[in-house]
Design an enzyme around this catalytic site. Structure first.
Site, PDB file in Angstrom:
ATOM      1  N   LYS A  51      -0.453 107.610 -30.056  1.00 19.55           N
ATOM      2  CA  LYS A  51       0.148 108.737 -29.340  1.00 19.55           C
ATOM      3  C   LYS A  51       1.119 109.537 -30.200  1.00 19.55           C
ATOM      4  O   LYS A  51       1.437 110.675 -29.880  1.00 19.55           O
ATOM      5  CB  LYS A  51       0.854 108.255 -28.066  1.00 19.55           C
ATOM      6  CG  LYS A  51      -0.117 107.833 -26.977  1.00 19.55           C
ATOM      7  CD  LYS A  51       0.577 107.789 -25.622  1.00 19.55           C
ATOM      8  CE  LYS A  51      -0.417 107.504 -24.503  1.00 19.55           C
ATOM      9  NZ  LYS A  51       0.207 107.426 -23.196  1.00 19.55           N
TER      10      LYS A  51
ATOM     11  N   LYS B 227     -12.318 105.869 -26.121  1.00 19.88           N
ATOM     12  CA  LYS B 227     -12.350 105.473 -24.712  1.00 19.88           C
ATOM     13  C   LYS B 227     -12.316 106.721 -23.823  1.00 19.88           C
ATOM     14  O   LYS B 227     -11.828 107.772 -24.228  1.00 19.88           O
ATOM     15  CB  LYS B 227     -11.202 104.510 -24.379  1.00 19.88           C
ATOM     16  CG  LYS B 227      -9.820 105.117 -24.370  1.00 19.88           C
ATOM     17  CD  LYS B 227      -8.810 104.147 -23.754  1.00 19.88           C
ATOM     18  CE  LYS B 227      -7.477 104.858 -23.538  1.00 19.88           C
ATOM     19  NZ  LYS B 227      -6.521 104.098 -22.761  1.00 19.88           N
TER      20      LYS B 227
ATOM     21  N   LYS C 229      -7.935 110.425 -19.872  1.00 18.86           N
ATOM     22  CA  LYS C 229      -7.524 111.627 -19.156  1.00 18.86           C
ATOM     23  C   LYS C 229      -6.858 112.631 -20.074  1.00 18.86           C
ATOM     24  O   LYS C 229      -6.719 113.796 -19.723  1.00 18.86           O
ATOM     25  CB  LYS C 229      -6.618 111.273 -17.992  1.00 18.86           C
ATOM     26  CG  LYS C 229      -5.453 110.399 -18.302  1.00 18.86           C
ATOM     27  CD  LYS C 229      -4.815 109.979 -16.991  1.00 18.86           C
ATOM     28  CE  LYS C 229      -4.068 108.687 -17.084  1.00 18.86           C
ATOM     29  NZ  LYS C 229      -3.861 108.077 -15.786  1.00 18.86           N
TER      30      LYS C 229
HETATM   31  P1  AMP Z   1      -3.791 104.865 -17.875  1.00 21.26           P
HETATM   32  O1  AMP Z   1      -4.733 105.882 -17.361  1.00 21.26           O
HETATM   33  O2  AMP Z   1      -3.777 104.848 -19.379  1.00 21.26           O
HETATM   34  O3  AMP Z   1      -2.434 104.871 -17.223  1.00 21.26           O
HETATM   35  O4  AMP Z   1      -4.437 103.474 -17.476  1.00 21.26           O
HETATM   36  C1  AMP Z   1      -4.439 102.950 -16.175  1.00 21.26           C
HETATM   37  C2  AMP Z   1      -5.282 101.710 -16.141  1.00 21.26           C
HETATM   38  O5  AMP Z   1      -6.657 102.061 -16.368  1.00 21.26           O
HETATM   39  C3  AMP Z   1      -4.929 100.654 -17.206  1.00 21.26           C
HETATM   40  O6  AMP Z   1      -5.093  99.355 -16.654  1.00 21.26           O
HETATM   41  C4  AMP Z   1      -5.962 100.909 -18.285  1.00 21.26           C
HETATM   42  O7  AMP Z   1      -6.221  99.749 -19.040  1.00 21.26           O
HETATM   43  C5  AMP Z   1      -7.172 101.327 -17.467  1.00 21.26           C
HETATM   44  N1  AMP Z   1      -8.026 102.243 -18.256  1.00 21.26           N
HETATM   45  C6  AMP Z   1      -7.685 103.448 -18.769  1.00 21.26           C
HETATM   46  N2  AMP Z   1      -8.714 104.011 -19.426  1.00 21.26           N
HETATM   47  C7  AMP Z   1      -9.747 103.131 -19.333  1.00 21.26           C
HETATM   48  C8  AMP Z   1     -11.098 103.120 -19.813  1.00 21.26           C
HETATM   49  N3  AMP Z   1     -11.605 104.148 -20.506  1.00 21.26           N
HETATM   50  N4  AMP Z   1     -11.868 102.056 -19.528  1.00 21.26           N
HETATM   51  C9  AMP Z   1     -11.378 101.019 -18.803  1.00 21.26           C
HETATM   52  N5  AMP Z   1     -10.125 100.962 -18.324  1.00 21.26           N
HETATM   53  C10 AMP Z   1      -9.307 101.995 -18.582  1.00 21.26           C
END
Ligand code: AMP
Ligand code: TRP
Length: 335
Positions: free
Chosen positions: A111, A192, A195
């Site tokens: 980041k 991955k 968002k």
């Molecule tokens: P975040 O959107 O980064 O706040 O992530 C929220 C949750 O979603 C966390 O538990 C991440 O590990 C999971 N997560 C985010 N992106 C992915 C992805 N591409 N595949 C699987 N899990 C994800």
């Protein structure tokens, strides 16, 4: 009953990666365990957030938690900034974490890469995350693969604190799913699904319409060849699409390969769009129902109340262990 804790940031869209890597799994735990699920708005402000947009996103994220099937009677759903203990223990754990170990966090490296300035909060973020988890005497932390390093740091901090100041924290374990731990971008299977990706074709948002889903799957990159087979090294893009299919229909990948034997990518992609649409439909329906019902505020207030009760007792324990003042009792918040 074991305690489960996890958090999701209220920033950007919620996509299929969040759904399969986080939300849907959260629902699976609610019948067996005591669950605390937190919308981590203090984590979100480690990078700039427009204030109006942030409060809209907090509400939206909570609605998607409920839409995914969380039952507010069974789980504690709350917003991090409603529970002051998080910021307080977060600071204490920043003083336990070392500069070296925070510097090794890959999420910080990713980041901050190429940025001229980053906030101090982005760097110390994992100490706040450790506080989130430790405040609930958590046994299990369901997260995607990308958060494993942070949970391991949390374990190290808990153990260090316990050995320096006496037994205070329960040492939690991460729960990483075998499949769905890392859903990849539809445009670049080496990344991955995220968002923060500027290209909306790279992810499927839980809010996407049928047409949008169909269009994004049609435009998703595939690999050379025609056979629908799961070979992540050779055909990473197709392997990702097969994983998504398998998660949507809850069947093993081998069964799906079998279904498409002798058929090409076009057939497979058309059906994939359909199964994603069918997965999203009930979620979108519940989302609108919760939004219209106006019950969200009460759900989050009750959640914050319960989270405050549990976390303030743990904070008190930690402050006493460290020799900090507890004239203002963290549980009663008065002298
Ligand atoms: P975040 O959107 O980064 O706040 O992530 C929220 C949750 O979603 C966390 O538990 C991440 O590990 C999971 N997560 C985010 N992106 C992915 C992805 N591409 N595949 C699987 N899990 C994800
Ligand atoms: N860092 C997590 C993410 O970006 C969100 C998070 C904050 C979290 N606190 C947590 C996840 C505690 C699990 C437990 O996805």
């Amino acid at each position: 009953m074991k305690r489960v804790f996890s958090g999701v940031q209220p920033s950007g869209v919620i996509h299929l990666g969040n759904y399969f890597g986080a939300l849907k799994r959260f629902v699976d735990f609610q019948d067996e365990h005591e669950c605390f699920y937190c919308i981590v708005d203090y984590h979100a402000i480690t990078v700039y957030q427009d204030p109006k947009e942030l409060s809209r996103q907090i509400e939206d994220t909570a609605l998607y938690f409920l839409a995914a099937g969380l039952d507010p009677q069974k789980v504690t759903l709350f917003v991090q900034s409603d529970v002051p203990c998080h910021a307080e223990l977060g600071w204490m754990l920043q003083c336990i974490a070392t500069f070296g170990e925070l510097s090794r966090m890959t999420q910080f490296k990713e980041k901050s890469e190429g940025k001229e300035t980053v906030s101090g909060g982005l760097f110390t973020y994992p100490a706040l995350m450790a506080a989130d988890i430790l405040l609930y005497d958590t046994d299990y932390v369901p997260v995607g693969e990308d958060q494993k390093q942070h949970v391991e740091l949390c374990r190290d901090l808990a153990e260090r604190f316990n050995s320096r100041y006496g037994p205070t924290f329960k040492v939690p374990e991460p729960l990483i799913p075998e499949y769905g731990a890392r859903i990849k971008s539809l445009q670049d299977p080496t990344k991955k699904m995220s968002k923060s990706d500027p290209n909306p074709l790279s992810y499927i948002s839980l809010a996407d319409s049928k047409d949008e889903v169909a269009r994004k799957i049609r435009r998703a990159v595939t690999d050379s060849g025609r056979e629908v087979v799961y070979r992540p090294d050779e055909k990473p893009a197709l392997a990702n699409l097969l994983s998504i299919y398998s998660l949507c229909v809850n069947k093993p990948i081998s069964e799906i390969e079998e279904m498409y034997r002798g058929r090409g990518y076009a057939d497979f992609k058309k059906d994939l769009a359909d199964v994603i649409i069918q997965t999203l439909e009930p979620v979108q329906k519940r989302y609108s129902e919760y939004k219209q019902s106006g019950v969200l505020k009460d759900i989050l207030s009750n959640g914050a109340k319960r989270a405050n009760e549990v976390s303030s007792a743990v904070l008190k324990r930690a402050k006493e262990a460290m020799g900090l003042s507890t004239l203002i009792d963290p549980v009663k918040r008065t002298i």
